[in-house]
Design a protein around this motif. Structure first.
Motif, PDB file in Angstrom:
ATOM      1  N   ASP A  75       0.825  -1.203   0.000  1.00 11.79           N
ATOM      2  CA  ASP A  75       0.000   0.000   0.000  1.00 11.79           C
ATOM      3  C   ASP A  75       0.871   1.270   0.000  1.00 11.79           C
ATOM      4  OD1 ASP A  75      -3.198  -0.012   0.567  1.00 11.79           O
ATOM      5  OD2 ASP A  75      -2.284   1.940   0.911  1.00 11.79           O
ATOM      6  N   CYS A  76       0.426   2.260  -0.741  1.00 11.35           N
ATOM      7  CA  CYS A  76       1.060   3.596  -0.748  1.00 11.35           C
ATOM      8  C   CYS A  76       2.533   3.567  -1.168  1.00 11.35           C
ATOM      9  CB  CYS A  76       0.991   4.254   0.634  1.00 11.35           C
ATOM     10  SG  CYS A  76      -0.651   4.477   1.274  1.00 11.35           S
ATOM     11  N   TRP A 125      -6.320   5.153  -5.223  1.00  7.95           N
ATOM     12  CA  TRP A 125      -6.601   4.542  -3.918  1.00  7.95           C
ATOM     13  C   TRP A 125      -6.865   3.049  -4.051  1.00  7.95           C
ATOM     14  CZ3 TRP A 125     -11.340   3.040  -1.331  1.00  7.95           C
ATOM     15  CH2 TRP A 125     -12.496   3.166  -2.101  1.00  7.95           C
ATOM     16  N   THR A 126      -6.986   2.413  -2.900  1.00  8.66           N
ATOM     17  CA  THR A 126      -6.852   0.968  -2.753  1.00  8.66           C
ATOM     18  C   THR A 126      -7.867   0.124  -3.526  1.00  8.66           C
ATOM     19  OG1 THR A 126      -6.085   1.533  -0.543  1.00  8.66           O
ATOM     20  CG2 THR A 126      -6.512  -0.785  -0.971  1.00  8.66           C
ATOM     21  N   ASP A 151      -0.066  -0.251  -4.660  1.00 11.02           N
ATOM     22  CA  ASP A 151      -1.438  -0.070  -5.173  1.00 11.02           C
ATOM     23  C   ASP A 151      -1.679   1.361  -5.662  1.00 11.02           C
ATOM     24  OD1 ASP A 151      -1.572   1.008  -2.590  1.00 11.02           O
ATOM     25  OD2 ASP A 151      -3.588   0.231  -2.191  1.00 11.02           O
ATOM     26  N   HIS A 152      -0.851   2.299  -5.187  1.00  5.49           N
ATOM     27  CA  HIS A 152      -0.850   3.694  -5.633  1.00  5.49           C
ATOM     28  C   HIS A 152       0.329   4.336  -4.928  1.00  5.49           C
ATOM     29  CE1 HIS A 152      -2.526   4.377  -1.666  1.00  5.49           C
ATOM     30  NE2 HIS A 152      -3.402   3.435  -1.939  1.00  5.49           N
TER      31      HIS A 152
END
Ligand SMILES: [Zn+2]
Length: 511
Positions: free
Chosen positions: A33-34, A72-73, A292-293
């Motif tokens: 994530d991120c 976003w996720t 994911d982003h």
């Protein structure tokens, strides 16, 4: 015309048989994530944030310019796992789960697509997915095709037992009982507790179990690691590794903590990769790692994510290692994206994705058998800013040209352009696009072609029924606790016909 390439890509899957010298490979997809690409050492970052990912890149292939399908996720993972852009899978916001008709019945969630896990499962793969964030729960439609789809790293509000208990006690206002609950489950109330070690342990345990049970069946393992997400609070020893200079601005302190979180996730991955090695699985396992982003550190005026679609929001790592099927140490120029992952996994397994797939099998590109062509990549985001009409963001990337567009309702698109050859990090405000002239006509032509392609894809895909549950009060609590503005139930925006995200989705054009 690159849009035609999109179509050609789907057809290309039919010829996507891969060299699998030792039988069908195992597949491991890791999403962090991120995770922005430019904070990893193998992407040129000055701090040593990613020794395990760097090694993966040395032993495999690194795509220099990979873009996430959203900021976003939820939509990003749907694109990764279905090979479809937001306009086709249909999911832009959790408010889709909170739409009711006049009589209070929930309106259908307009979700479409086949998960790569479904295709692989049908082809005989053992499938498992481990994740932390509630966003990947079955509630949001995730999990089809996975034998095991398991959440780890619960917090109190999301825990299946403690969550409802907490709500019940909170409603009575019994402070002593709340205190007792906190003391009984201290780990669930610790917002900074890392979840990567737990998720990695579970993944290793699952692989070991799988190997003991049946050495002949290949597996597809998916992992989503959440620790680089806010709050940035790396556990020891990663909290001491990177420090902002004394007196540095807050944003530099945040970046150092974020980098520590990345290093913590990387340490977890190192354990997993080492275990694959000792189990003798590394040689014929295709590992695909991405973010994911990205994450924004005030480059364009904000922090966190789910706000913009500039480079820092969507330039993610994409690293693939498969000793039996890919060369080592290659860095691939040109672009790639989330949208390509499902097609690539299927091609490695020697199977075809079901229904339309709008991504490219990256294996021939990774092997240097074909040039990486200038396909068109999209990233999409809906943002509700105190309005029932979302701001829609759309970033189009073709070759070195990145156009960052936005609109609301039926207003014409506006935006800026970046030349990534001159400005690889897409910094600064960009060059304003004059969409009243030929630039605008070009955009309209491109959007018209995308519209045609996306509508045809949606028509070929039945709506998915499982993404139909409404969100509970504890789901909303969790959304707020993760740092997102709480969504509210909406009733006034039912649409008889579905529109593409490009054209406003299910949302009204006027407040
Ligand atoms: Zn995310």
């Amino acid at each position: 015309m690159s849009l035609l390439l999109f179509v050609a890509l789907a057809a290309c899957l039919a010829c996507g048989k891969s060299k699998t010298p030792h039988g069908r490979p195992n597949l491991l997809l890791v999403s962090v994530d991120c995770l922005r690409a430019d904070h990893l050492s193998c992407y040129g970052y000055a701090r040593e944030t990613s020794p395990a990912i760097d090694q993966l890149a040395r032993e495999g292939v690194r795509f220099e310019h990979a873009f996430s399908a959203s900021g976003w996720t939820v939509p990003s993972h749907l694109s990764m796992l279905t090979g479809l852009p937001m306009s086709v899978h249909g999911i832009d916001d959790e408010r889709l789960w909170m739409r009711y008709d006049e009589e209070g019945h929930q309106l259908p969630v307009p979700m479409r697509g086949t998960f790569v896990s479904e295709v692989l499962h049908e082809a005989g793969y053992a499938t498992a997915g481990f994740f932390t964030a509630g966003w990947l729960g079955t509630k949001y439609g995730f999990g089809p095709g996975f034998d095991t789809w398991e959440r780890l790293g619960y917090r109190f509000y999301s825990h299946p037992v403690v969550g409802p208990l907490y709500e019940k006690i909170k409603a009575t206002g019994d402070v002593a009982q709340l205190k007792q609950l906190r003391e009984t489950y201290p780990e669930l109330f610790d917002a900074h507790r890392p979840s990567t070690p737990e998720t990695v342990d579970r993944a290793i345990q699952w692989v070991e179990q799988h190997e003991r049970a049946d050495a002949g069946q290949p597996f597809f393992l998916f992992m989503h690691l959440f620790d680089a997400h806010e709050p940035y609070a790396p556990p020891p020893p990663f909290d001491q590794l990177f420090q902002a200079a004394p007196g540095a601005k807050d944003i530099e302190v945040k970046k150092a903590a974020y980098d520590g979180e990345i290093r913590g996730v990387d340490a977890g991955l190192a354990r997993l990769f080492a275990r694959l090695e000792t189990l003798g699985l590394a040689e014929n396992t295709l590992i695909v790692l991405t973010g994911d982003h990205g994450e924004e550190f005030e480059e364009h005026g904000f922090g966190s994510h789910r706000i913009h679609l500039f480079c820092e929001n969507i330039h993610v790592p994409l690293v693939m290692r498969w000793p039996a099927g890919l060369p080592a140490g290659r860095a691939i120029g040109g672009n790639a994206g989330h949208i390509d992952i499902a097609a690539t996994l299927c091609a490695a397994a020697g199977v075809k994705m079901k229904g339309p797939v709008l991504g490219t099998d990256l294996l021939p590109i990774a092997r240097g058998e074909v040039e990486n062509s200038a396909r068109l990549y999209l990233s999409s985001l809906s943002l509700f800013l105190n309005s029932t009409v979302p701001q829609r963001y759309l970033t189009l990337i073709r070759g070195d040209e990145m156009r960052v567009l936005n609109t609301q309702g039926t207003a014409p698109w506006a935006g800026v352009r970046f030349d990534l050859a001159q400005n690889p990090s897409g910094s600064g405000p960009g060059i304003p696009l004059d969409l009243g002239g030929p630039e605008g006509e070009r955009l309209q032509r491109e959007l018209a072609e995308l519209r045609k392609l996306f509508l045809a894809a949606r028509a070929a895909l039945p709506a998915r029924g499982e993404a139909a549950q409404s969100l509970s009060p504890s789901d909303l609590e969790e959304i707020k606790a993760t740092g997102y503005a709480g969504a509210e139930a909406t009733t006034a925006n039912a649409r008889a016909s579905e529109r593409l995200f490009l054209d406003g989705g299910v949302w009204p054009d006027k407040p």
